[in-house]
Design an enzyme around this catalytic site. Structure first.
Site, short mmCIF file in Angstrom:
data_model
loop_
_atom_site.label_atom_id
_atom_site.label_comp_id
_atom_site.label_asym_id
_atom_site.label_seq_id
_atom_site.Cartn_x
_atom_site.Cartn_y
_atom_site.Cartn_z
N TYR A 131 8.13 0.05 -2.68
CA TYR A 131 6.78 0.36 -3.14
C TYR A 131 6.62 -0.06 -4.60
O TYR A 131 7.26 0.50 -5.50
CB TYR A 131 6.50 1.85 -3.02
CG TYR A 131 6.56 2.42 -1.63
CD1 TYR A 131 6.44 1.61 -0.50
CD2 TYR A 131 6.74 3.79 -1.42
CE1 TYR A 131 6.51 2.14 0.78
CE2 TYR A 131 6.79 4.33 -0.15
CZ TYR A 131 6.68 3.50 0.95
OH TYR A 131 6.74 4.03 2.22
N SER A 141 1.17 8.50 7.21
CA SER A 141 -0.20 8.13 7.57
C SER A 141 -0.82 9.12 8.56
O SER A 141 -1.43 8.72 9.56
CB SER A 141 -0.25 6.71 8.15
OG SER A 141 0.03 5.76 7.16
N PRO A 142 -0.67 10.44 8.31
CA PRO A 142 -1.27 11.42 9.23
C PRO A 142 -2.79 11.40 9.20
O PRO A 142 -3.43 11.99 10.07
CB PRO A 142 -0.71 12.76 8.72
CG PRO A 142 -0.50 12.52 7.25
CD PRO A 142 -0.02 11.10 7.16
N ARG A 154 -4.31 6.17 7.53
CA ARG A 154 -4.55 5.33 6.35
C ARG A 154 -5.93 5.59 5.76
O ARG A 154 -6.61 4.68 5.28
CB ARG A 154 -4.37 3.85 6.70
CG ARG A 154 -3.02 3.57 7.34
CD ARG A 154 -2.69 2.11 7.42
NE ARG A 154 -1.43 1.90 8.14
CZ ARG A 154 -0.21 2.13 7.63
NH1 ARG A 154 -0.10 2.56 6.39
NH2 ARG A 154 0.87 1.91 8.35
N GLY A 155 -6.32 6.86 5.82
CA GLY A 155 -7.60 7.27 5.24
C GLY A 155 -8.76 7.20 6.20
O GLY A 155 -9.83 7.78 5.94
N PHE A 156 -8.60 6.52 7.33
CA PHE A 156 -9.70 6.38 8.28
C PHE A 156 -10.14 7.73 8.83
O PHE A 156 -11.33 7.98 9.00
CB PHE A 156 -9.29 5.46 9.43
CG PHE A 156 -10.42 5.12 10.36
CD1 PHE A 156 -11.24 4.03 10.10
CD2 PHE A 156 -10.68 5.89 11.49
CE1 PHE A 156 -12.29 3.72 10.95
CE2 PHE A 156 -11.73 5.59 12.34
CZ PHE A 156 -12.54 4.49 12.07
#
Length: 328
Positions: free
Chosen positions: A56, A203-204, A207-209
């Site tokens: 990262y 990514s629970p 990814r922000g969706f």
């Protein structure tokens, strides 16, 4: 903050962790000062698990986390990962799981983090050219040397998990898990529960969706990698957004945000699951933490799962070349 056990080897962490990846890259512009405030607030609110990786930001993220926990090391569980090799000034990536590389990567991470021991060390992606027994054997040596306390894998299939666990007990598997990514429920999650390995869900929030805050791909920064994610591209975005609209209606009736409802679903799927939603904004951190106050009945859980059924979700989790790096 509720506590949950990871694995059967004695590691205990907060019921929710903090994913730090976006503080260095991938989700638009970053601000180190703001990120440090977010990490400090997470710790102040009872979060103990901080998740990072050596790739990262090309090492920047580990350095940032190290700076944030410098004066409170004993209160933090640091999880980091190795295995994805990035070439300087290039977008190309490769995977390496050779024993020599495992040890080199660990020493480099320890230095960037400024710590003597990594609490939870994952293989970020499985190297299909190296027997998993060799890679995990090298990780076990790190445990015996006192450089690592517990080990785990990320994005590994059931067979690989079983073979690895025979070499040295795995504490956790880190993989994507959310309302719109549930493929692990078929084989991987049952395998983890059989072996006593916990799931750390990255990514629970999809990814922000699944926050409902992204109304179009045009709203994303030019340097946001989601612009190239199949689930956000073309007609897929609109079709997926329609699924989310019904989830938002349920959240409104419950008096919580869509993000809180999505996180509450993950938290309700088992005490052996710890989600690590990532954020670089204080507002969203506090919103995520408040999802711990949302209680879901079995009826609500079933309703959510019937709305966002796996077969209804449009697009793969990653672009084609990245999907090839997954061992599942």
């Amino acid at each position: 903050m509720e506590q949950r056990k990871l694995g059967n080897q004695g590691l205990v962490v907060s019921a929710m962790g903090l994913g730090c990846m976006g503080m260095s890259e991938f989700y638009g512009d970053t601000d180190d000062n703001e990120s440090l405030k977010v990490i400090q607030s997470a710790l102040d609110n009872g979060i103990t698990l901080l998740d990072t990786a050596d790739m990262y930001g090309g090492g920047h993220n580990e350095e940032l986390v190290g700076k944030a926990i410098k004066n409170c090391r004993d209160k933090v569980i640091i999880a980091t990962k190795f295995g994805i090799v990035r070439e300087k000034n290039s977008t190309s990536r490769s995977i390496c799981g050779t024993p020599d590389y495992v040890k080199q990567a660990c020493d480099a991470s320890l230095k960037r983090l400024g710590v003597e021991t990594i609490d939870l060390y994952y293989q970020h992606r499985v190297d299909l050219t190296v027997p998993i027994e060799d890679t995990v054997g090298a990780m076990a040596e790190l445990v015996h040397a006192g450089k690592v306390r517990y080990i785990g894998l990320s994005e590994a299939k059931a067979e690989t998990i079983r073979r690895a666990h025979q070499v040295h007990p795995l504490t956790a598997l880190q993989t994507e898990y959310s309302l719109w990514t549930r493929d692990i429920e078929q084989e991987i999650l049952p395998t983890l529960r059989e072996l006593g390995i916990s799931l750390v869900a990255y990514s629970p929030l999809g990814r922000g969706f699944l926050t409902g805050a992204i109304n179009s791909i045009d709203a994303l920064a030019q340097n946001d990698f989601r612009r190239f994610n199949p689930r956000f591209e073309g007609d897929n975005f609109g079709k997926n957004k329609k699924l989310l609209d019904d989830v938002t209606q349920i959240a409104t009736k419950l008096g919580c945000t869509t993000a809180q409802l999505a996180l509450a679903w993950v938290l309700a799927k088992g005490e052996d699951i710890v989600p690590i939603p990532g954020t670089k904004r204080l507002k969203y951190l506090l919103d995520n933490i408040n999802s711990l106050k949302v209680t879901l009945t079995d009826e609500l859980i079933n309703a959510l799962e019937s709305i966002i059924r796996p077969e209804k979700v449009q697009g793969t989790r990653y672009p084609a070349e990245r999907m090839k790096m997954l061992n599942n």
